[in-house]
Design an enzyme around this catalytic site. Sequence first.
Site, PDB file in Angstrom:
ATOM      1  N   HIS A   1      -7.397   9.648  -1.820  1.00  0.00           N
ATOM      2  CA  HIS A   1      -6.830   9.672  -0.510  1.00  0.00           C
ATOM      3  C   HIS A   1      -7.732  10.146   0.524  1.00  0.00           C
ATOM      4  CE1 HIS A   1      -2.467   9.148   0.886  1.00  0.00           C
ATOM      5  NE2 HIS A   1      -3.412   8.991   1.944  1.00  0.00           N
TER       6      HIS A   1
ATOM      7  N   LYS B   1      -2.801   5.915  -4.279  1.00  0.00           N
ATOM      8  CA  LYS B   1      -3.682   6.771  -4.093  1.00  0.00           C
ATOM      9  C   LYS B   1      -3.746   8.211  -4.785  1.00  0.00           C
ATOM     10  CE  LYS B   1      -3.592   4.721   0.430  1.00  0.00           C
ATOM     11  NZ  LYS B   1      -2.286   4.446   0.909  1.00  0.00           N
TER      12      LYS B   1
ATOM     13  N   ASP C   1       0.907  -1.325  -0.207  1.00  0.00           N
ATOM     14  CA  ASP C   1       0.044  -0.079   0.080  1.00  0.00           C
ATOM     15  C   ASP C   1       0.846   1.298  -0.012  1.00  0.00           C
ATOM     16  OD1 ASP C   1      -2.967   1.157   0.696  1.00  0.00           O
ATOM     17  OD2 ASP C   1      -1.443   2.305   1.841  1.00  0.00           O
TER      18      ASP C   1
ATOM     19  N   TYR D   1       3.362   9.685  -0.478  1.00  0.00           N
ATOM     20  CA  TYR D   1       4.570   8.888   0.245  1.00  0.00           C
ATOM     21  C   TYR D   1       5.800   9.317  -0.615  1.00  0.00           C
ATOM     22  CZ  TYR D   1       0.617   6.397   2.522  1.00  0.00           C
ATOM     23  OH  TYR D   1      -0.738   6.033   3.011  1.00  0.00           O
TER      24      TYR D   1
END
Length: 276
Positions: A112, A79, A49, A54
């Site tokens: 998200h 996302k 994930d 990120y």
Amino acid sequence: MVASIKDCTVLNNNVEMPWLGLGVFKMKEGDETENAIHVALDYGYRSIDTAAIYRNEASVGRAIRNSGIPRDELFITTKVWNANQGYQSTLKAFDESRDKLQLDVIDLYLIHWPVKGKYTETWKALEKLYMDGSVRAIGLSNFLVHHILDILDICEIPPMVDQVEFHPQLRQPELHRFCVEHQIQLEAWAPLGQSRSLQNPAVVEIAEKHAKSPAQILIRWDLQLEVVTIPKSIKPERILENSQVFDFSLDSSDMERIGRLDENLRFSDDPDTFDF
Ligand code: NDP
């Protein structure tokens, strides 16, 4: 009952998604992310994930490519970030994520956060990606019941997943029930309460009773509630520990005791008031 790390839930479009995966939030791009993923894949994890925000999608892509594991055995989630929501901008953000991951098809693409005024338009972009075959499943993250109802009002394709903060202090039974009723798979982020739930005395006692660690109790609790779970660790011994949850079960008194820890307490932002 979930019996192995390879076991999957079947989403409402019949796509299979592993019950247990590795979260990579806060992992640094480069060796840190790649090493964690190599270790996880060696221990049998098949679901990763990540998210555009990120900033480690390229490392996720490199790690899975170098693993030699056939693409169809892996399940990769990413996302669309808040700043990129809207129809065209989501399509563009998706292409950027896909390039970084170096994948033709993403397994699960999520919105998200429910950015006000944007998320229904963003959903239309996810539907297009799904109908084009660029994603195998589409879903939501941090959506509460009223946000999901907005999506259900306008959608042609209902969401397959809602990924939310979920741990004993934030059990969200109504959201969970709603998701079950609408065939939306609930997925737990921060399943360990971002470490905070590991010291909870009830969790520690239950861990001692089963000769397991507090992290294993929390992960097992998710699985027995039929909630997909994605604990994050960069440490090989913890990545292994978090996967060793298939050789014991919590009994109904353990489940109820953990259930009683619910305080509706968020360790992170509230989907109704976040400002990013
Ligand atoms: P987690 O609840 O998974 O906790 C991670 C923390 O626990 C890290 O500090 C980790 O440290 C530590 N840890 C992991 N395993 C153990 C263990 N066995 N014993 C002791 N400590 C342990 O929090 P996350 O926020 O990372 O949530 C999991 C995933 O959910 C994320 O990685 C991300 O993929 C996703 N997520 C999604 C969000 C969303 O908005 N959709 C928001 C936040 C997360 P160490 O790494 O040093 O081992």
